[in-house]
Design an enzyme around this catalytic site. Structure first.
Site, PDB file in Angstrom:
ATOM      1  N   TYR A  28      -7.227 -11.326  41.986  1.00  0.00           N
ATOM      2  CA  TYR A  28      -8.922 -12.002  42.065  1.00  0.00           C
ATOM      3  C   TYR A  28      -9.306 -12.578  40.830  1.00  0.00           C
ATOM      4  O   TYR A  28     -10.505 -12.908  40.906  1.00  0.00           O
ATOM      5  CB  TYR A  28      -9.703 -10.806  42.738  1.00  0.00           C
ATOM      6  CG  TYR A  28      -9.690 -10.606  44.220  1.00  0.00           C
ATOM      7  CD1 TYR A  28     -10.186 -11.790  45.018  1.00  0.00           C
ATOM      8  CD2 TYR A  28      -9.069  -9.811  44.909  1.00  0.00           C
ATOM      9  CE1 TYR A  28      -9.910 -11.521  46.403  1.00  0.00           C
ATOM     10  CE2 TYR A  28      -9.143  -9.388  46.387  1.00  0.00           C
ATOM     11  CZ  TYR A  28      -9.454 -10.665  47.088  1.00  0.00           C
ATOM     12  OH  TYR A  28      -9.459 -10.123  48.400  1.00  0.00           O
ATOM     13  N   GLU A  72       8.100   9.006  57.607  1.00  0.00           N
ATOM     14  CA  GLU A  72       7.814   7.569  57.258  1.00  0.00           C
ATOM     15  C   GLU A  72       6.339   7.256  57.310  1.00  0.00           C
ATOM     16  O   GLU A  72       5.728   6.603  56.480  1.00  0.00           O
ATOM     17  CB  GLU A  72       8.478   6.842  58.560  1.00  0.00           C
ATOM     18  CG  GLU A  72       8.040   5.220  58.458  1.00  0.00           C
ATOM     19  CD  GLU A  72       8.599   4.574  59.753  1.00  0.00           C
ATOM     20  OE1 GLU A  72       8.183   3.503  60.087  1.00  0.00           O
ATOM     21  OE2 GLU A  72       9.605   4.852  60.307  1.00  0.00           O
TER      22      GLU A  72
END
Length: 365
Positions: free
Chosen positions: A100, A186
């Site tokens: 940004y 996971e």
């Protein structure tokens, strides 16, 4: 003191790099940047390769004579200026922060990510050395205590409470644990399922999740725990190509950051499940199974070519072939079809005693 010395060394390298570019320009030459190329696997069918080594596998020379190279050098130098400022001011910024700062030039996040990787290769350092940090770190719970920058993390006092994995892993010290093993899951939904079932209380372990593909601090923190505690470490992922890719990222590292595999991979990781053979073994009904998509099949076929599956864990490769042969996939949560706590009370405990002798799992107790 050590961090200051590291920052000074990197700032010196940045100065030398930019000075050499300026010198080439002043001499009327077209400046070039040589970036080594790394990989942590190849598709050599004979497995006669050196991918397991941390040496460069060639190099790429960027010059201003090619437009795409000129843009890449422009981005690299812009990011390098930001990194230099972070090091000089002893501050930290995320990859997203950096994007940004020049969004119209960078166009997308992946452009910044590649520049950061290029800088790490040029300066021969890891990303955390640049004071560039990740956002959205993983979680940990269980039988563990440690200090990070003077702050105490006491997971042992309440093993079912989730703690965010520290960003500055290099500041983690005084690690204490009475756990029997480390379990990687996971995704966060499975992590929360185990927390609700008080899995750590009953099994005296440490549970970690990277919330999908693991960020760098999660992988570094896991490696630190394994090095300090010398515990076996198991990984539970969805039975699909993405789950398998996450599993291999923990154990072998990612191609994107192959240059840093030596400090990120955890070769002790053992695959706990879910295996393609599990849906028959644990009587999962047909409605729990999903057909592999065309993209799933393409991804699986591509992963089957990775040299380390043939060289180091051929039994993992057989499971992947079985997935492709069966043409179906399923999520870890599918085991809840039996009972809500089937995963924590039956599936995982039934796997742990056997996993130490599972082919392809190299931990020796």
């Amino acid at each position: 003191m050590e961090r200051n010395a590291s920052s000074r060394a990197l700032l010196s390298k940045i100065k030398d790099l930019t000075a050499s570019l300026v010198k080439e320009i002043s001499e009327g030459k077209s400046p070039s940047v040589c970036i080594h190329k790394f990989r942590n696997y190849c598709t050599d069918p004979n497995s006669n390769c050196l991918c397991s080594s941390d040496l460069p596998k060639g190099q790429q020379v960027l010059t201003l004579t090619r437009q795409c190279h000129a843009y890449r050098i422009d981005v690299l130098l812009r990011v390098l200026v930001i990194v230099q400022k972070l090091l000089q001011e002893n501050r930290h910024g995320s990859k997203r922060d950096i994007y940004y700062m020049h969004p119209s030039v960078f166009s997308e996040q992946s452009v910044v990510d590649r520049a950061i990787n290029d800088i790490c290769i040029l300066l021969q350092c890891s990303r955390h050395n640049l004071n560039v940090v990740s956002v959205g770190n993983g979680l940990v719970m269980g039988w563990l205590q440690f200090l990070e920058a003077g702050r105490k993390f006491d997971c042992i006092s309440c093993p079912t409470t989730a703690y965010t994995i520290p960003v500055h892993v290099e500041e983690v010290k005084d690690i204490v644990s009475v756990a029997k093993y480390i379990l990687i899951v996971e995704k966060e939904s499975v992590f929360q399922r185990l927390a609700n079932d008080k899995f750590c209380n009953a099994n005296r372990c440490i549970v970690i999740t990277g919330r999908g593909y693991p960020d760098i601090p999660t992988r570094r923190f896991l490696r630190l725990l394994v090095e300090k505690l010398c515990l076996p470490v198991y990984c539970l992922v969805d039975c699909d190509p993405y789950g398998f890719d996450i599993l291999t990222t923990y154990r072998f590292g990612s191609m994107q950051m192959a240059y840093d595999a030596k400090i990120l991979r955890v070769p002790e990781v053992q695959w706990l499940g879910a295996f393609p053979s599990d849906f028959e073994k644990y009587n999962l009904p047909q409605q729990c199974l999903l057909p592999l998509t065309a993209e799933d099949k393409r991804r699986t076929e591509t992963m089957l070519l990775r040299c380390y599956l043939q060289k180091e864990v051929p039994e993992w490769r057989l499971e992947l072939e079985l997935m492709l042969q069966k043409g179906v996939k399923f999520e870890i949560e599918a085991f809840s079809v039996h009972t809500l706590s089937f995963l924590s009370e039956q599936y995982i405990p039934s796997k742990i005693p056997k996993v130490e002798v599972l082919p392809g799992n190299n931990f020796k107790s």
